[in-house]
Design an enzyme around this catalytic site. Structure first.
Site, PDB file in Angstrom:
ATOM      1  N   ASP A   9      -9.785 -56.607  35.464  1.00 25.24           N
ATOM      2  CA  ASP A   9      -8.352 -56.906  35.575  1.00 25.24           C
ATOM      3  C   ASP A   9      -7.855 -57.448  34.240  1.00 25.24           C
ATOM      4  OD1 ASP A   9      -6.351 -58.150  38.240  1.00 25.24           O
ATOM      5  OD2 ASP A   9      -5.852 -58.268  36.119  1.00 25.24           O
ATOM      6  N   ASP A 107      -3.168 -52.307  36.079  1.00 23.63           N
ATOM      7  CA  ASP A 107      -4.085 -53.049  35.197  1.00 23.63           C
ATOM      8  C   ASP A 107      -5.417 -53.436  35.841  1.00 23.63           C
ATOM      9  OD1 ASP A 107      -3.450 -55.302  36.760  1.00 23.63           O
ATOM     10  OD2 ASP A 107      -3.503 -56.621  35.021  1.00 23.63           O
ATOM     11  N   GLU A 108      -5.796 -52.722  36.916  1.00 20.25           N
ATOM     12  CA  GLU A 108      -7.044 -53.057  37.606  1.00 20.25           C
ATOM     13  C   GLU A 108      -7.881 -51.814  37.848  1.00 20.25           C
ATOM     14  OE1 GLU A 108      -6.697 -55.041  41.457  1.00 20.25           O
ATOM     15  OE2 GLU A 108      -4.664 -55.501  40.829  1.00 20.25           O
TER      16      GLU A 108
END
Ligand code: TTP
Ligand code: MG
Length: 364
Positions: A9, A107-108
């Site tokens: 993350d 974003d993960e």
């Protein structure tokens, strides 16, 4: 043998990109979101740097409140295109490490590294390598959780932010989770938390100390999920097309609104082509095809067609898309966006054969 899953993350993603591109901002409170208009602005904070978080700022806070708490901050509007580009570059690095890869949101991502790491020490070294490479190549940091399940890996990536690696092997799961607030469990949001608190559940330890039957009695399905997570039970696979995935879609906005059929045709063809590449790579079939059209002025329509059994046939799908489009062909209005969605997904031939048998059975 337990699996080893990494959850990666990015740290304060949008703010980190802006800090990277403007060295003057480094180490200062950066807030990405709506225009604060000196405290009179409407809208919310998208994210903020860790320096801004020290003032109590966080995602989804009204921008006016953020300004009250931190008037000296650097307030910036989001640059979505830039963040998508950076996200893609980061994901391309992560994907190099394993095929067992699943991006979640901008974003993960999860990586199943069971095949390439024999134990958690190796996983820690790999995670540290990944963090170094992303920092060097892209210029932003991320945090990584390593654990035997997706849910524990996700909780772990958040544990030592920013720029940290946290490993939780199977035998350490209960000790790791026990003192945490129940909201750490994915699926317990603000509202659910209140309900759990009323029944006397504050920490994950309170859940671990309760028999499963009681959890189900008190909280139903959610109680079972929460109890399972708290005991390190979570069978969800790391896969771009994991079983929980319900549809695959793509949409494109035209640079200029258009009613030129040739332009629309070629955009739809392009979308159909791209999705089929993905479906083939992952051996996915679909039963439902949906066309989405957005006209100038944002009015949006969807039209679907469902087949009796799953297919994966590019030409047939495109023919159906054009049939669905036909319904709008009389409209003189210009089109702003087109999209195609495939849903009712089936993963492989075996499932399809079963559904064919069901079909034969139902119709005979
Ligand atoms: P997150 O990963 O939730 O947050 P983050 O990366 O900014 O911070 P952290 O270090 O705690 O992971 O979300 C990723 C991006 O998504 C974030 O940079 C901005 C965007 N976002 C919003 O626009 N609104 C929101 O409410 C949230 C939570 C995120
Ligand atoms: Mg993040």
């Amino acid at each position: 043998m337990s699996r080893i899953i990494l959850h990666c993350d990015l740290d304060c993603f949008f703010a980190a990109v802006e800090a990277r591109d403007n060295p003057d901002y480094k180490g200062r409170p950066i807030i990405i979101g709506a225009d604060p208009k000196e405290g009179r602005g409407r809208g919310v904070v998208s994210t903020c740097s860790y320096e801004a978080r020290k003032f109590g700022l966080h995602s989804a806070m009204p921008i006016s409140r953020a300004y009250q708490l931190c008037p000296q901050g650097i307030y910036l509007r989001p640059n979505g295109k830039k963040y998508s580009r950076v996200s893609k570059d980061v994901m391309n690095i992560l994907k190099k490490y394993t095929n067992e890869f699943q991006q979640v949101g901008i974003d993960e991502a999860y990586l199943d590294v069971s095949e390439i790491c024999i134990n958690f020490e190796e996983a820690r070294a790999l995670a540290n390598n990944i963090r170094r490479e992303v920092l060097k190549e892209i210029g932003i940091s991320l945090s990584i959780g390593c654990a035997p399940t997706k849910s524990i890996a996700k909780i772990a990536s958040d544990y030592n932010k920013p720029n940290g690696t946290t490993c939780v092997p199977e035998k350490e799961i209960l000790k790791f989770l026990e003192p945490m607030e129940i909201t750490r469990i994915p699926g317990i949001g603000k509202k659910t938390k209140v309900y759990y608190n009323k029944k006397g559940f504050k920490t994950i330890g309170d859940i671990i100390g309760t028999p499963l039957e009681k959890m189900i009695k008190l909280f139903g399905k959610n109680g079972k999920w929460v109890w399972d997570v708290a005991h390190g039970r979570d069978k969800r696979e790391v896969s771009e097309f994991s079983r929980e995935r319900k549809s695959i879609s793509k949409e494109r906005t035209f640079y200029e609104d258009t009613n030129d059929f040739a332009v629309i045709f070629s955009k739809l063809e392009d979308i159909n082509e791209k999705i089929h590449e993905n479906l083939e790579k992952n051996n996915i079939f679909y039963k439902t095809i949906t066309l989405k059209i957005r006209f100038e002025g944002f009015e949006t329509f969807t039209r679907s067609k469902s087949l009796v059994f799953p297919i994966r046939e590019k030409q047939l799908a495109f023919k159906i898309v054009l049939e669905l489009f036909n319904e709008f062909s009389d409209s003189k209005r210009k089109i702003r966006l087109v999209g195609i969605r495939f849903s009712n997904l089936k993963r492989n031939r075996k499932e399809i054969q079963t559904s064919l048998i069901n079909f034969t059975y139902q119709t005979s």
